[in-house]
Write a protein that holds these residues in place. Structure first.
Motif, PDB file in Angstrom:
ATOM      1  N   ALA A   1       0.752  -0.972   0.188  1.00  0.00           N
ATOM      2  CA  ALA A   1       0.393   0.106   0.196  1.00  0.00           C
ATOM      3  C   ALA A   1       1.094   1.329  -0.125  1.00  0.00           C
ATOM      4  O   ALA A   1       0.382   2.269   0.153  1.00  0.00           O
ATOM      5  CB  ALA A   1      -0.874   0.426   1.018  1.00  0.00           C
TER       6      ALA A   1
ATOM      7  N   ILE B   1      -7.166  -2.994  -0.419  1.00  0.00           N
ATOM      8  CA  ILE B   1      -6.452  -3.997  -0.375  1.00  0.00           C
ATOM      9  C   ILE B   1      -6.956  -4.483   1.412  1.00  0.00           C
ATOM     10  O   ILE B   1      -6.944  -3.667   1.835  1.00  0.00           O
ATOM     11  CB  ILE B   1      -4.588  -3.463  -0.115  1.00  0.00           C
ATOM     12  CG1 ILE B   1      -4.281  -3.104  -1.763  1.00  0.00           C
ATOM     13  CG2 ILE B   1      -4.037  -4.304   0.385  1.00  0.00           C
ATOM     14  CD1 ILE B   1      -2.753  -1.613  -1.510  1.00  0.00           C
TER      15      ILE B   1
ATOM     16  N   ALA C   1      -6.637   0.408   3.719  1.00  0.00           N
ATOM     17  CA  ALA C   1      -6.261  -1.409   3.614  1.00  0.00           C
ATOM     18  C   ALA C   1      -6.605  -2.211   4.621  1.00  0.00           C
ATOM     19  O   ALA C   1      -6.858  -1.222   5.811  1.00  0.00           O
ATOM     20  CB  ALA C   1      -4.858  -0.765   3.784  1.00  0.00           C
TER      21      ALA C   1
END
Length: 266
Positions: free
Chosen positions: A158, A166, A185
């Motif tokens: 990331a 993510i 993320a």
């Protein structure tokens, strides 16, 4: 051919760059045209048929029947269709993808989903360094789409992320979300040191607070009703959010004026 299956003829002796070999390219071609496609193999280029047996597959699908860590650039530049790899892949898988679905049954090398802007990548195993990040010399990491990693992710996942999602089912290495600008993320396991250094905006979900740079400020546990709305809207986050409506919130990197957030559901 409506769909294409590639099966290596023998163990690869050099790295193969499959960038641009995507369903949109392969599926409209005839068998003869496919066989003549040129791919970089080590220091030279060879016809695709020299490396792979080529057969039909379901419509819109490109299937690589046996993966190999020497297969680089799998799904790079993909815009539509479905690419399935029955095994491992090398570096740069899904780099610059703008659409479609890439499914990998094994591990992937460095730069998985680098600069992803759309589509979906599903990796069953572990990813190398810079997953969803920026390529060397670039200021832009992943900006859209979904990158789902079933296992662990290496360092600097990331990095410079600008959008998209993510999801890391296992652990994340050091430097997660370095210079993150936007996006989300989520990490199901532990996170290595120096997460979020230079982070400007964006959100990271995790189960425990990792070692953070000095620029992160703990604002304490807060009631966040939107967590459950988010979990319903983005099912991939359910594993970390669970049934929580409260989360510990840490903000940073404030030393650089950043307002990114680390959320640890209670």
């Amino acid at each position: 051919m409506s769909g294409v299956s590639l099966k290596p003829r023998a163990t690869l002796e050099a790295r193969v760059d499959l960038s641009g070999i995507t369903p949109a390219v392969t599926c409209p071609l005839t068998l003869r045209e496919l066989e003549g496609l040129s791919v970089p193999y080590g220091a030279k280029s060879v016809p695709l048929a020299e490396l792979f047996f080529i057969e039909g597959a379901p419509e819109g699908v490109l299937l690589i029947e046996i993966g190999d860590s020497r297969l680089d650039g799998v799904g790079a530049g993909m815009l539509e269709g479905e690419l399935i790899v029955d095994g491992v892949v090398g570096a740069w898988a899904g780099r610059g993808m703008g659409g479609g679905v890439l499914r990998i049954a094994g591990d992937a090398g460095d730069f998985l989903g680098a600069e992803l802007s759309g589509g979906r990548i599903e990796l069953a195993g572990n990813a190398g360094a810079h997953a969803g990040g920026a390529t060397s010399g670039s200021r832009r990491g992943m900006s859209g789409g979904v990158l789902k990693i079933g296992g662990n992710a290496g360092p600097r996942a990331a990095e410079r992320q600008r959008g998209g999602l993510i999801v890391i089912g296992g652990d994340a290495g050091e430097g997660l979300a370095t210079d993150m600008i936007a996006g989300t993320a989520s990490v199901g396991g532990t996170i290595g040191p120096l997460m979020g250094r230079g982070m400007k905006r964006g959100t990271v979900f995790t189960r425990t607070v990792p070692e953070l740079p000095a620029g992160f400020v703990d604002t304490g546990e807060q009631e966040l009703v939107a967590l459950q709305l988010l979990a319903r809207r983005v099912p991939e986050l359910k594993a970390v959010i669970g049934q929580s409506t409260r989360a510990r919130r840490l903000v940073g990197d404030t030393l650089l004026g950043g307002q990114g957030e680390l959320l640890v559901p209670a």
